[in-house]
Write a protein that holds these residues in place. Structure first.
Motif, short mmCIF file in Angstrom:
data_model
loop_
_atom_site.label_atom_id
_atom_site.label_comp_id
_atom_site.label_asym_id
_atom_site.label_seq_id
_atom_site.Cartn_x
_atom_site.Cartn_y
_atom_site.Cartn_z
N UNK A 31 49.80 36.21 32.89
CA UNK A 31 48.32 35.83 33.53
C UNK A 31 48.10 34.29 32.77
N UNK A 32 48.37 33.84 34.06
CA UNK A 32 48.31 33.11 34.62
C UNK A 32 49.65 31.86 34.88
N UNK A 33 50.23 32.81 34.97
CA UNK A 33 51.76 31.23 35.06
C UNK A 33 51.91 32.05 36.39
N UNK A 34 53.63 31.75 36.83
CA UNK A 34 54.26 31.78 38.03
C UNK A 34 54.28 33.51 38.73
N UNK A 35 54.76 33.84 37.53
CA UNK A 35 55.11 35.66 37.17
C UNK A 35 53.91 36.14 37.91
N UNK A 36 52.36 36.13 37.75
CA UNK A 36 51.26 36.87 37.56
C UNK A 36 50.96 37.02 38.87
N UNK A 37 51.77 36.61 39.72
CA UNK A 37 51.25 37.59 41.28
C UNK A 37 52.54 37.59 41.39
N UNK A 38 53.60 37.86 40.51
CA UNK A 38 54.61 38.91 41.59
C UNK A 38 54.98 40.25 40.65
N UNK A 39 55.11 40.85 41.93
CA UNK A 39 55.00 42.55 42.20
C UNK A 39 55.46 43.02 40.48
N UNK A 40 55.39 44.35 40.21
CA UNK A 40 56.28 45.19 38.90
C UNK A 40 57.95 45.19 39.12
N UNK A 41 58.01 45.55 40.27
CA UNK A 41 59.45 45.85 40.57
C UNK A 41 60.43 45.07 40.95
N UNK A 42 59.57 43.59 41.15
CA UNK A 42 60.21 41.72 41.36
C UNK A 42 60.44 42.13 39.47
N UNK A 43 59.58 42.21 39.03
CA UNK A 43 59.27 41.35 37.61
C UNK A 43 61.01 42.14 36.62
N UNK A 44 60.57 43.22 37.01
CA UNK A 44 61.86 44.57 37.09
C UNK A 44 63.25 43.81 36.94
N UNK A 45 63.55 43.59 38.52
CA UNK A 45 64.80 43.17 38.16
C UNK A 45 64.89 41.62 38.30
N UNK A 46 64.02 40.58 38.07
CA UNK A 46 64.83 39.87 37.19
C UNK A 46 65.13 39.39 36.11
N UNK A 48 67.01 42.47 35.10
CA UNK A 48 68.50 43.43 35.65
C UNK A 48 69.79 43.34 36.39
N UNK A 49 68.60 42.42 37.11
CA UNK A 49 69.69 41.67 38.66
C UNK A 49 69.93 40.16 38.37
N UNK A 50 71.05 39.65 38.99
CA UNK A 50 70.99 37.89 38.80
C UNK A 50 70.41 37.49 39.94
N UNK A 51 69.35 37.40 40.20
CA UNK A 51 68.22 36.82 40.57
C UNK A 51 68.37 35.47 40.86
N UNK A 52 68.52 34.42 39.87
CA UNK A 52 67.67 33.74 38.83
C UNK A 52 69.08 32.76 38.40
N UNK A 53 69.26 31.53 39.65
CA UNK A 53 69.83 30.16 39.60
C UNK A 53 70.19 29.06 38.78
N UNK A 54 71.10 29.51 38.24
CA UNK A 54 70.99 27.95 37.40
C UNK A 54 72.22 26.80 37.75
#
Length: 100
Positions: A31-46, A48-54
């Motif tokens: 709550x109150x973070x950047x992830x708060x508005x992410x749909x549950x399926x996107x949170x799960x994919x973050x 399990x899937x390489x969706x973040x660029x470092x």
């Protein structure tokens, strides 16, 4: 470095041009973070899937983070990620942390 008051708080990480996952800390309130508005399926994919660029060479490990009370009093760690050498990094600013 400013909040930690420690110029040596950063460690070298092998995370240049690397796609990765985010591992959410168990029982973390988003709550109150950047992830708060992410749909549950996107949170799960973050996680399990390489969706973040470092694309960086420095980060903070759990050991260094926990040894610095200025950091632990200021930030709440939301996620971790591993670099190319499987070294775990505790994510802080700008994307995956929130201020306490």
């Amino acid at each position: 470095m400013i909040i930690s008051k420690d110029k040596s708080i950063l460690e070298e990480f092998n995370a240049a041009d690397q796609a990765s996952t985010l591992q959410f800390i168990r029982n973390t309130n988003i709550e109150g973070t950047v992830f708060h508005r992410f749909p549950p399926d996107l949170l799960k994919k973050l996680s399990t899937d390489c969706l973040v660029m470092q694309n960086h060479h420095y980060g903070t490990s759990q050991e260094r983070l926990m040894q610095n009370t200025d950091l632990t009093n200021f930030f709440e760690v939301l996620t971790t990620s591993s670099d190319g050498d499987k070294k775990v990094e505790y994510n802080q600013l700008p994307l995956t942390s929130c201020l306490k």
